[in-house]
Design a protein around this motif. Sequence first.
Motif, PDB file in Angstrom:
ATOM      1  N   HIS A 518     -10.070   4.761   0.489  1.00 14.40           N
ATOM      2  CA  HIS A 518      -8.607   4.823   0.358  1.00 14.40           C
ATOM      3  C   HIS A 518      -8.098   6.263   0.302  1.00 14.40           C
ATOM      4  O   HIS A 518      -6.908   6.507   0.492  1.00 14.40           O
ATOM      5  CB  HIS A 518      -8.156   4.061  -0.892  1.00 14.40           C
ATOM      6  CG  HIS A 518      -8.351   2.582  -0.801  1.00 14.40           C
ATOM      7  ND1 HIS A 518      -7.673   1.805   0.129  1.00 14.40           N
ATOM      8  CD2 HIS A 518      -9.153   1.740  -1.499  1.00 14.40           C
ATOM      9  CE1 HIS A 518      -8.051   0.542  -0.013  1.00 14.40           C
ATOM     10  NE2 HIS A 518      -8.945   0.480  -0.985  1.00 14.40           N
ATOM     11  N   SER A 519      -9.008   7.209   0.073  1.00 14.25           N
ATOM     12  CA  SER A 519      -8.592   8.617   0.053  1.00 14.25           C
ATOM     13  C   SER A 519      -8.112   9.086   1.421  1.00 14.25           C
ATOM     14  O   SER A 519      -7.449  10.116   1.529  1.00 14.25           O
ATOM     15  CB  SER A 519      -9.752   9.496  -0.416  1.00 14.25           C
ATOM     16  OG  SER A 519     -10.831   9.446   0.515  1.00 14.25           O
ATOM     17  N   ASP A 521      -6.189   7.116   3.364  1.00  9.35           N
ATOM     18  CA  ASP A 521      -4.981   6.354   3.701  1.00  9.35           C
ATOM     19  C   ASP A 521      -3.809   7.274   4.044  1.00  9.35           C
ATOM     20  O   ASP A 521      -3.056   7.011   4.990  1.00  9.35           O
ATOM     21  CB  ASP A 521      -4.582   5.441   2.532  1.00  9.35           C
ATOM     22  CG  ASP A 521      -5.488   4.220   2.416  1.00  9.35           C
ATOM     23  OD1 ASP A 521      -6.175   3.900   3.404  1.00  9.35           O
ATOM     24  OD2 ASP A 521      -5.511   3.602   1.336  1.00  9.35           O
ATOM     25  N   ASP A 522      -3.636   8.336   3.276  1.00 13.64           N
ATOM     26  CA  ASP A 522      -2.512   9.242   3.532  1.00 13.64           C
ATOM     27  C   ASP A 522      -2.614   9.868   4.914  1.00 13.64           C
ATOM     28  O   ASP A 522      -1.613   9.947   5.646  1.00 13.64           O
ATOM     29  CB  ASP A 522      -2.448  10.333   2.458  1.00 13.64           C
ATOM     30  CG  ASP A 522      -1.977   9.796   1.116  1.00 13.64           C
ATOM     31  OD1 ASP A 522      -1.420   8.678   1.086  1.00 13.64           O
ATOM     32  OD2 ASP A 522      -2.174  10.491   0.101  1.00 13.64           O
ATOM     33  N   ALA A 523      -3.806  10.324   5.274  1.00  7.70           N
ATOM     34  CA  ALA A 523      -3.990  10.926   6.599  1.00  7.70           C
ATOM     35  C   ALA A 523      -3.742   9.888   7.689  1.00  7.70           C
ATOM     36  O   ALA A 523      -3.114  10.183   8.723  1.00  7.70           O
ATOM     37  CB  ALA A 523      -5.398  11.503   6.717  1.00  7.70           C
ATOM     38  N   TRP A 524      -4.205   8.674   7.477  1.00  9.79           N
ATOM     39  CA  TRP A 524      -3.981   7.597   8.448  1.00  9.79           C
ATOM     40  C   TRP A 524      -2.490   7.341   8.633  1.00  9.79           C
ATOM     41  O   TRP A 524      -2.007   7.219   9.760  1.00  9.79           O
ATOM     42  CB  TRP A 524      -4.694   6.337   7.977  1.00  9.79           C
ATOM     43  CG  TRP A 524      -4.413   5.119   8.818  1.00  9.79           C
ATOM     44  CD1 TRP A 524      -3.508   4.135   8.545  1.00  9.79           C
ATOM     45  CD2 TRP A 524      -5.023   4.771  10.063  1.00  9.79           C
ATOM     46  NE1 TRP A 524      -3.504   3.191   9.542  1.00  9.79           N
ATOM     47  CE2 TRP A 524      -4.432   3.546  10.488  1.00  9.79           C
ATOM     48  CE3 TRP A 524      -5.990   5.360  10.852  1.00  9.79           C
ATOM     49  CZ2 TRP A 524      -4.807   2.927  11.674  1.00  9.79           C
ATOM     50  CZ3 TRP A 524      -6.370   4.732  12.037  1.00  9.79           C
ATOM     51  CH2 TRP A 524      -5.775   3.535  12.441  1.00  9.79           C
ATOM     52  N   ASN A 525      -1.766   7.294   7.557  1.00  7.60           N
ATOM     53  CA  ASN A 525      -0.333   7.034   7.642  1.00  7.60           C
ATOM     54  C   ASN A 525       0.427   8.196   8.281  1.00  7.60           C
ATOM     55  O   ASN A 525       1.390   7.983   9.027  1.00  7.60           O
ATOM     56  CB  ASN A 525       0.223   6.739   6.250  1.00  7.60           C
ATOM     57  CG  ASN A 525      -0.306   5.429   5.674  1.00  7.60           C
ATOM     58  OD1 ASN A 525      -0.609   4.492   6.422  1.00  7.60           O
ATOM     59  ND2 ASN A 525      -0.437   5.356   4.354  1.00  7.60           N
ATOM     60  N   ARG A 526       0.003   9.430   7.987  1.00  4.97           N
ATOM     61  CA  ARG A 526       0.663  10.592   8.590  1.00  4.97           C
ATOM     62  C   ARG A 526       0.506  10.614  10.106  1.00  4.97           C
ATOM     63  O   ARG A 526       1.364  11.140  10.816  1.00  4.97           O
ATOM     64  CB  ARG A 526       0.086  11.890   8.013  1.00  4.97           C
ATOM     65  CG  ARG A 526       0.547  12.231   6.614  1.00  4.97           C
ATOM     66  CD  ARG A 526       0.266  13.697   6.300  1.00  4.97           C
ATOM     67  NE  ARG A 526      -1.119  14.071   6.536  1.00  4.97           N
ATOM     68  CZ  ARG A 526      -2.080  13.981   5.632  1.00  4.97           C
ATOM     69  NH1 ARG A 526      -1.798  13.510   4.415  1.00  4.97           N
ATOM     70  NH2 ARG A 526      -3.318  14.357   5.913  1.00  4.97           N
ATOM     71  N   ARG A 528       0.491   8.039  12.088  1.00  2.07           N
ATOM     72  CA  ARG A 528       1.009   6.820  12.705  1.00  2.07           C
ATOM     73  C   ARG A 528       1.815   7.115  13.966  1.00  2.07           C
ATOM     74  O   ARG A 528       1.658   6.454  14.995  1.00  2.07           O
ATOM     75  CB  ARG A 528       1.856   6.035  11.697  1.00  2.07           C
ATOM     76  CG  ARG A 528       2.455   4.738  12.285  1.00  2.07           C
ATOM     77  CD  ARG A 528       3.186   3.913  11.253  1.00  2.07           C
ATOM     78  NE  ARG A 528       2.250   3.280  10.334  1.00  2.07           N
ATOM     79  CZ  ARG A 528       2.144   3.583   9.047  1.00  2.07           C
ATOM     80  NH1 ARG A 528       2.913   4.526   8.522  1.00  2.07           N
ATOM     81  NH2 ARG A 528       1.297   2.949   8.277  1.00  2.07           N
TER      82      ARG A 528
END
Length: 541
Positions: A518-519, A521-526, A528
């Motif tokens: 989950h660490s 997740d932020d990079a994945w969302n950025r 998008r």
Amino acid sequence: MNLSKIFKNALLIIFIPWFAWLLMPDKAAQVGPVPAGTEARPTAPAKYVIRFSPGDQYMPDACPFGMGKPLQGLKTVVAAFEKRFPDTRIEIISVPGVREYLVTQLSSGAAPDILNVNVEDVWVDTQKGWYVPLDVFFEAPNPFVVEKGDPAGTEAGTTLPGAKQWWDMFTYQAISRGKAAPDNKNYCLTYDMIETGIFYNKTLFDQFGLKPPNNWGEFIQMMERLKQEKKIPLLMNLDAFVDWAQDLLFDQVYWDLLPGLDLIQDPVREAYLQGYFDPEEIAYLHRKGFFTEKDVRFREVWRLMRQLKTYTNQNLEPNDLIREFVTQRAAMLWSASPLVYRFAADPKLGFEWGVFYLPRLTKADSPYAAGTDMCVIGGSATQLEVSNSAVGDTPENWPMERRMRESERLKRVIAFLQFICLPEHAEKIINEYACFIPNIVGVKPLPQLKDFVTILERRYTTTKWLFSFDLRFSDILRRMLALYLTDGIDLDEFLRWQIKNITAACDNLVLRKRIDLHSMDDAWNRMREKRRGMKDLPTRE
């Protein structure tokens, strides 16, 4: 890559004459590791006996491919080091290039002090305390350079490479520094470089009106013609499919997705790796649907690989592919730079040869082709790591940082590595014959290796699948790929096996290294927005 593993079939030829000599009746008592430079050694007892496994390519007294004079370069440099440090002995040993051996030796603290191991293999074990991180030494001056002084003078504003930082002695900076592990520590000294290439019979090509291809389609057409001429178009073994072909084809069909998928971007490693998928990223992306039955690009990698197999030797486990090439039964051989010496030194070869690189895919070859040139899958050749044996004079229950600070033995091990990096010593070792490309400033590559120097200028691969996970993963991959390529199972069955294999490997990685996926997740969302418009992604935003 312990790169001796990659081209192990070729390097076995180096040692056949050597072992035959050792087994002669009057030599039988000498079988086993023989310390280098014995004849020049001081008689004083050794306080430090450092065991060094440099890889087969520099083994003293071996004749590469049974040709030329026995190698003396490393022996000469070892003798010079021992003369400088009379209380030290360097034992040059050859060890099996298999992970099972390394795990056994490292876990018991019995491994050689200095090992030549693919650094990707090291990465998966960094949490175990088996290897010594080298950053503190790389970031400090090389004392052997410092003692030379600066011939240019301080007013000129120049210093010898290594006088400020040992790092500065390495020619391929991005590659050398980019070998840092995912924990941001560097365990690898990249001493020289290697690259793969396709050796081709120029004489046969001229006879059939052929020339090196510009793209995959031309490559396939050319091999079809050679097949019609009753020649084996391309020689490859199973390891080349599992390692080289997998990584190159994967890079070709995933390259245009990297802006939206490269979740971990370390500023030091990124200069070299440029989008490399670490095992942690693979595990995260796999749970998003990548490298599963939903991922059409993953299927495409293996379809293209089966197309390539159509034009290679039937038996993927031959003992000597070189024989098929030199007898001109085959027109091409996919191998690595050490073979330059073999072909250039053979007075009975009977044909001209050249080297080209695997050509790029186009949209005509695959709808997912990025159109970029094939990447580099070689790079670091002799990758030297310092094992926990080097701090064996300190208590095992101490933290590694304390063991490093207080180990006198480690100081001598590092001194030896710094010594062999001096240009005058690296020249003797690396350039004794045309094998690898020097990675030491001031040591020019031999002219016979110019084609591989050019290939090496390309960007590095997207990932190294074979070195991303554990032995179970690579063993299953190898067995099932062999079945698939030889028509034992179809593509659907192979994919079912491989997807299960990846899932198990990712789950094991997360549990073993306690990774919090989950660490990312932020990079994945950025990213998008970067993924918006990308076709055929296996996941929904």
